[in-house]
Design a protein around this motif. Structure first.
Motif, mmCIF file in Angstrom:
data_model
loop_
_atom_site.group_PDB
_atom_site.id
_atom_site.type_symbol
_atom_site.label_atom_id
_atom_site.label_comp_id
_atom_site.label_asym_id
_atom_site.label_seq_id
_atom_site.Cartn_x
_atom_site.Cartn_y
_atom_site.Cartn_z
ATOM 1 N N MET B 1 0.799 -1.139 -0.208
ATOM 2 C CA MET B 1 -0.094 0.007 0.007
ATOM 3 C C MET B 1 0.823 1.251 -0.064
ATOM 4 O O MET B 1 1.929 1.281 0.920
ATOM 5 C CB MET B 1 -0.874 0.166 1.182
ATOM 6 N N SER B 2 0.614 2.199 -0.735
ATOM 7 C CA SER B 2 1.466 3.269 -0.902
ATOM 8 C C SER B 2 1.114 4.219 0.344
ATOM 9 O O SER B 2 0.017 4.072 0.899
ATOM 10 C CB SER B 2 1.060 4.025 -2.048
ATOM 11 N N ALA B 3 2.021 5.054 0.405
ATOM 12 C CA ALA B 3 1.874 5.910 1.654
ATOM 13 C C ALA B 3 0.571 6.770 1.587
ATOM 14 O O ALA B 3 0.051 6.997 2.806
ATOM 15 C CB ALA B 3 2.960 6.646 1.751
ATOM 16 N N LEU B 4 0.306 7.375 0.447
ATOM 17 C CA LEU B 4 -0.725 8.314 0.534
ATOM 18 C C LEU B 4 -1.992 7.444 0.527
ATOM 19 O O LEU B 4 -3.046 7.909 1.324
ATOM 20 C CB LEU B 4 -0.673 8.871 -1.244
ATOM 21 N N ALA B 5 -2.152 6.149 0.172
ATOM 22 C CA ALA B 5 -3.373 5.460 0.327
ATOM 23 C C ALA B 5 -3.265 5.043 1.633
ATOM 24 O O ALA B 5 -4.632 4.998 2.303
ATOM 25 C CB ALA B 5 -3.312 4.131 -0.453
ATOM 26 N N TRP B 6 -2.475 5.017 2.411
ATOM 27 C CA TRP B 6 -2.504 4.528 3.812
ATOM 28 C C TRP B 6 -2.915 5.686 4.718
ATOM 29 O O TRP B 6 -3.901 5.607 5.381
ATOM 30 C CB TRP B 6 -0.936 4.309 4.380
ATOM 31 N N LEU B 7 -2.338 6.855 4.333
ATOM 32 C CA LEU B 7 -2.764 8.048 5.033
ATOM 33 C C LEU B 7 -4.237 8.389 4.900
ATOM 34 O O LEU B 7 -5.134 8.807 5.482
ATOM 35 C CB LEU B 7 -1.998 9.395 4.391
ATOM 36 N N ALA B 8 -4.790 7.785 3.491
ATOM 37 C CA ALA B 8 -6.192 8.237 3.113
ATOM 38 C C ALA B 8 -7.095 7.332 3.836
ATOM 39 O O ALA B 8 -8.086 7.725 4.490
ATOM 40 C CB ALA B 8 -6.258 8.121 1.836
ATOM 41 N N ARG B 9 -6.583 6.141 3.989
ATOM 42 C CA ARG B 9 -7.427 5.279 4.938
ATOM 43 C C ARG B 9 -7.367 5.680 6.379
ATOM 44 O O ARG B 9 -8.580 5.757 6.903
ATOM 45 C CB ARG B 9 -6.680 3.776 4.961
ATOM 46 N N ARG B 10 -6.269 6.147 6.804
ATOM 47 C CA ARG B 10 -6.295 6.658 8.317
ATOM 48 C C ARG B 10 -7.301 7.926 8.500
ATOM 49 O O ARG B 10 -8.113 7.893 9.371
ATOM 50 C CB ARG B 10 -5.051 6.852 8.678
ATOM 51 N N LEU B 11 -7.224 8.724 7.363
ATOM 52 C CA LEU B 11 -7.876 9.945 7.457
ATOM 53 C C LEU B 11 -9.443 9.724 7.592
ATOM 54 O O LEU B 11 -10.293 10.143 8.277
ATOM 55 C CB LEU B 11 -7.545 10.873 6.593
ATOM 56 N N GLY B 12 -9.860 8.573 6.717
ATOM 57 C CA GLY B 12 -11.078 8.064 6.270
ATOM 58 C C GLY B 12 -11.799 7.616 7.847
ATOM 59 O O GLY B 12 -12.703 7.861 7.980
ATOM 60 N N LEU B 13 -10.892 6.812 8.338
ATOM 61 C CA LEU B 13 -11.225 6.195 9.686
ATOM 62 C C LEU B 13 -11.669 7.298 10.830
ATOM 63 O O LEU B 13 -12.712 7.151 11.555
ATOM 64 C CB LEU B 13 -10.074 5.387 10.272
ATOM 65 N N TYR B 14 -10.676 8.245 10.625
ATOM 66 C CA TYR B 14 -10.998 9.547 11.670
ATOM 67 C C TYR B 14 -12.114 10.142 11.200
ATOM 68 O O TYR B 14 -13.055 10.605 12.195
ATOM 69 C CB TYR B 14 -9.897 10.390 11.505
ATOM 70 N N ALA B 15 -12.502 10.310 10.139
ATOM 71 C CA ALA B 15 -13.583 10.821 9.580
ATOM 72 C C ALA B 15 -14.892 10.032 9.855
ATOM 73 O O ALA B 15 -15.887 10.717 10.487
ATOM 74 C CB ALA B 15 -13.751 10.987 8.136
ATOM 75 N N VAL B 16 -15.142 8.753 9.887
ATOM 76 C CA VAL B 16 -16.031 8.006 10.181
ATOM 77 C C VAL B 16 -16.269 8.066 11.735
ATOM 78 O O VAL B 16 -17.278 8.236 12.166
ATOM 79 C CB VAL B 16 -15.941 6.418 9.842
ATOM 80 N N ALA B 17 -15.220 7.948 12.476
ATOM 81 C CA ALA B 17 -15.162 8.161 13.939
ATOM 82 C C ALA B 17 -15.748 9.583 14.461
ATOM 83 O O ALA B 17 -16.630 9.602 15.271
ATOM 84 C CB ALA B 17 -13.762 8.081 14.566
ATOM 85 N N ALA B 18 -15.336 10.346 13.776
ATOM 86 C CA ALA B 18 -16.042 11.978 14.010
ATOM 87 C C ALA B 18 -17.636 11.695 13.488
ATOM 88 O O ALA B 18 -18.398 12.309 14.674
ATOM 89 C CB ALA B 18 -15.202 13.093 13.360
ATOM 90 N N TRP B 19 -17.867 11.159 12.537
ATOM 91 C CA TRP B 19 -19.326 11.115 12.248
ATOM 92 C C TRP B 19 -19.977 10.145 13.314
ATOM 93 O O TRP B 19 -21.193 10.557 13.770
ATOM 94 C CB TRP B 19 -19.443 10.603 10.959
ATOM 95 N N ALA B 20 -19.574 9.217 13.733
ATOM 96 C CA ALA B 20 -20.118 8.470 14.813
ATOM 97 C C ALA B 20 -20.375 9.112 16.088
ATOM 98 O O ALA B 20 -21.398 8.928 16.513
ATOM 99 C CB ALA B 20 -19.372 7.151 15.096
ATOM 100 N N ALA B 21 -19.385 9.924 16.466
ATOM 101 C CA ALA B 21 -19.493 10.588 17.886
ATOM 102 C C ALA B 21 -20.603 11.903 17.587
ATOM 103 O O ALA B 21 -21.461 11.829 18.431
ATOM 104 C CB ALA B 21 -18.078 11.386 17.984
ATOM 105 N N LEU B 22 -20.528 12.462 16.417
ATOM 106 C CA LEU B 22 -21.717 13.418 16.084
ATOM 107 C C LEU B 22 -23.174 12.852 16.362
ATOM 108 O O LEU B 22 -23.985 13.347 16.977
ATOM 109 C CB LEU B 22 -21.579 13.961 14.700
ATOM 110 N N THR B 23 -23.039 11.735 15.551
ATOM 111 C CA THR B 23 -24.528 11.036 15.483
ATOM 112 C C THR B 23 -24.991 10.505 16.794
ATOM 113 O O THR B 23 -26.171 10.404 17.474
ATOM 114 C CB THR B 23 -24.196 9.863 14.675
ATOM 115 N N LEU B 24 -23.835 9.924 17.773
ATOM 116 C CA LEU B 24 -24.207 9.543 19.062
ATOM 117 C C LEU B 24 -24.787 10.469 19.668
ATOM 118 O O LEU B 24 -25.767 10.536 20.570
ATOM 119 C CB LEU B 24 -22.866 8.977 19.748
ATOM 120 N N GLY B 25 -23.992 11.827 19.616
ATOM 121 C CA GLY B 25 -24.606 12.730 20.487
ATOM 122 C C GLY B 25 -26.122 13.263 20.048
ATOM 123 O O GLY B 25 -26.664 13.857 21.059
ATOM 124 N N PHE B 26 -26.423 12.924 18.631
ATOM 125 C CA PHE B 26 -27.817 13.078 18.292
ATOM 126 C C PHE B 26 -28.752 11.995 18.850
ATOM 127 O O PHE B 26 -29.901 12.416 19.522
ATOM 128 C CB PHE B 26 -27.769 13.483 16.885
#
Lengths: 301, 327
Positions: B1-26
């Motif tokens: 896996m290229s470095a950028l793809a790895w980074l994109a995956r990580r950032l995607g994970l954080y985005a999903v986590a942030a969305w999960a936190a928002l939605t839980l609060g709702f």
């Protein structure tokens, strides 16, 4: 079938034995101690009296006996910590085993859920959950399990991924054993040392998180637990009045249990490393007060 | 896996986590059995003004609008940075309260984490290299210190050094007798107030960093390249910095992101003990006053901050470690 399951045995590692002995004495004290100290909530003496022969650890701001409160608090706190630890390991092991064995989209979905739970910081999430649930031990267990299972899922999944390639698992599958039986009978028994270490780690985490939540006022303030003891000590001006005896015994208790569990964990991890039947299980990292949470995805590990 | 793809995956994970936190609060206030929102509203009736009740109703999801519409409005408000209005300090917006406390938490937690990380890593490296007292006494002692709850150590430290010996101020973050201006005198007050909370945080967390670095450095020390470097007669400083430290610090950096959530949690509780006016202190106020809009906003802000810090550590790892780029 080449797998073998070791009989449960006493841990060989001296650290594990020491931890077990320390933990055993604390559990004994917590179980039988309150029989001798009387009602922990009854006001028995003037408030904030320093330690004396009548009240060995002094009294709280409400005039309650600190020794009685510490022993009674140990019961609830240890109980909640252990039950929640068991819940977190069971839930985590189930999710991890299903993900690792099923593979495909099931694994993708469950791994995403696991990783998301891992990167979310535990305490804020627990505060949010605890604020909305009715205060009490059942809610605390629910909060701790739902925020603490993910690490176990990650570890078990990695291990199941390894084990499912083994010959005896393939043989069982080819022999037509149903997937549930393969996981429960052929794979999970090999993870027993790993799961034991995971249970200890989860209990360490629960101890700290639980006491922290209750200290913030998210427990049941009427109950006697280690967390509410500290909550009341802070609220009744323990520092202002220099009444160290209202918070030192409880903190020492938390630390003693944490230390015993950390010793046990270090010993179990060493044992698991040497006694595993085939692969050396991936053990939890160094024993800290709270287990480190790995946010990395598996393929980069 | 290229470095950028790895980074994109990580950032995607954080985005999903942030969305999960928002939605839980709702979702949580609308899901919890027994309708705590109604109970809370009933308790506040008469105590809070009609506007406060209206703000609370909105935050708690007591509304006749369809759920999808409410969710849309919730997300829209968040994109504007609108976290609702505090109930206990009506009509101050929650975002304003959080913003006011953020600086203090960043100061306290940031400085403590930095000191603890550097000091712990240095101690761990020294313990792995030299062993001796560091390895047999200091390490286990710091680990034992880490077994105590952060906030309990804080209570003990405040009791002894604050109330007992009078070396440190007892609460708050600055001298109230000095005008808050960028003067040396005011700055000194800020340092004096932050010193004891920061010291307890460092004391509680340094053992973990030391242990991690020691383990990491040990495995590097055992490699052939280090043996060769020493056999070649390279100066010790060069062997440690170029051969051991560079390699050992990388897995350690990964651990930095992981441990951040715990250190932040510890810092929040420590703030409560010292009445330090950061997010943790605000959090305990919100819990006591049952100020749910403030509580939700705080949890959301802290969660997003930790996720952002994790993302930052990932980018940093990518920049520092050539192996992640080559892989």
């Amino acid at each position: 079938m080449t797998f073998h399951v070791e009989r449960p045995r006493w841990p060989r590692d001296p650290r594990a034995r020491l931890g077990l002995a320390l933990l055993g004495s604390i559990v004994l004290l917590a179980t039988f101690g309150p029989l001798f100290t009387g009602d922990p909530t009854a006001p028995v003496a003037p408030p904030l009296a320093p330690p004396s022969w009548a009240h060995l650890l002094g009294t709280t701001g409400q005039g309650q006996d600190v020794l009685a409160q510490t022993l009674a608090g140990a019961r609830v706190t240890l109980g909640v910590g252990f039950v929640a630890g068991l819940g977190a390991v069971l839930l985590g092991a189930t999710v991890g085993a299903v993900a690792g064995y099923a593979g495909g989209w099931v694994d993708d979905a469950l791994s995403l859920l696991t990783n998301v739970t891992l990167v979310l910081p535990g305490l804020p999430l627990a505060v949010l959950l605890a604020a909305w649930l009715p205060p009490g031990p059942v809610s605390l267990v629910a909060v701790l399990v739902s925020t603490g299972w993910a690490w176990n899922a990650r570890v078990v999944r990695a291990e199941v991924l390894q084990l499912r390639r083994r010959d005896w698992v393939a043989a069982a599958r080819l022999a037509g054993e149903p997937p549930l039986r393969v996981v429960l009978v052929e794979i999970l028994p090999n993870l027993r040392p790993l799961l034991a270490a995971a249970l200890v780690g989860a209990t360490i985490y629960n101890l700290g998180a639980q006491v922290g939540l209750e200290f913030l006022g998210l427990g049941d303030p009427g109950a006697v637990t280690w967390g509410t003891n500290l909550y009341w000590a802070a609220n009744d001006g323990a520092l202002l009045t220099r009444s160290w005896w209202t918070f030192v015994p409880t903190g020492a208790g938390v630390a003693a249990v944490g230390l015993a569990l950390a010793l046990l964990q270090a010993g179990l991890t060493a044992d698991a490393g040497s006694g595993a039947p085939v692969d050396t299980p991936v053990a939890r990292p160094a024993p800290r007060r709270l287990p480190a949470r790995d946010g990395r995805s598996q393929e980069t590990a | 896996m290229s470095a950028l793809a790895w980074l994109a995956r990580r950032l995607g994970l954080y985005a999903v986590a942030a969305w999960a936190a928002l939605t839980l609060g709702f979702a949580l206030p609308r899901m919890v059995p027994g309708d705590p929102a109604a109970a809370l509203l009933a308790r506040l009736q008469g105590k809070a003004g009609p506007e406060a009740i209206a703000a609370l109703r909105a935050a708690l999801g007591v509304s006749d609008a369809p759920l999808v519409e409410q969710y849309g409005a919730y997300l829209l408000a968040l994109t504007r940075g609108d976290l609702g209005v505090s109930v206990s300090r009506f009509p101050t917006p929650v975002a304003e309260l959080i913003g006011g406390a953020l600086g203090w938490t960043l100061l306290l937690a940031g400085v403590s984490v930095a000191i603890s990380f550097v000091l712990g890593s240095a101690l761990g490296l020294a313990a792995a290299w030299r062993g001796g007292v560091l390895d047999t006494v200091v390490g286990p002692a710091l680990t034992l210190l880490g077994a105590f709850p952060y906030f309990w150590l804080a209570m003990g430290a405040l009791h002894v050094f604050g109330f007992g010996l009078g070396w440190f101020p007892l609460r708050h973050a600055w001298d109230t007798s000095v005008a808050p201006a960028p003067t040396l005198e005011f700055g000194w007050g800020v340092v004096r107030h932050a010193a004891l909370p920061a010291l307890t945080l460092v004391g509680a967390s340094v053992g973990g960093w030391m242990l991690g670095m020691r383990t990491s450095a040990r495995s590097i020390l055992a490699t052939d390249q280090v043996l060769l470097a020493r056999a070649r007669g390279l100066p010790t400083a060069r062997v440690v910095s170029a051969y051991v430290l560079r390699n050992a610090v990388l897995p350690h950096l990964t651990g930095f992101g992981m441990a951040l959530g715990f250190v932040v949690s510890g810092a929040l509780l420590t703030e409560v003990v010292f009445s330090y006016p950061g997010e943790g202190w605000l959090l305990v106020q919100a819990v006591r006053a049952q100020d749910y809009p403030l509580l939700q906003g705080l949890v959301l802000a802290i969660t997003l901050a930790v996720l952002a810090a994790n993302a930052l550590v990932d980018v940093l790892t990518l920049l520092v470690d050539p192996r992640t780029r080559a892989a």
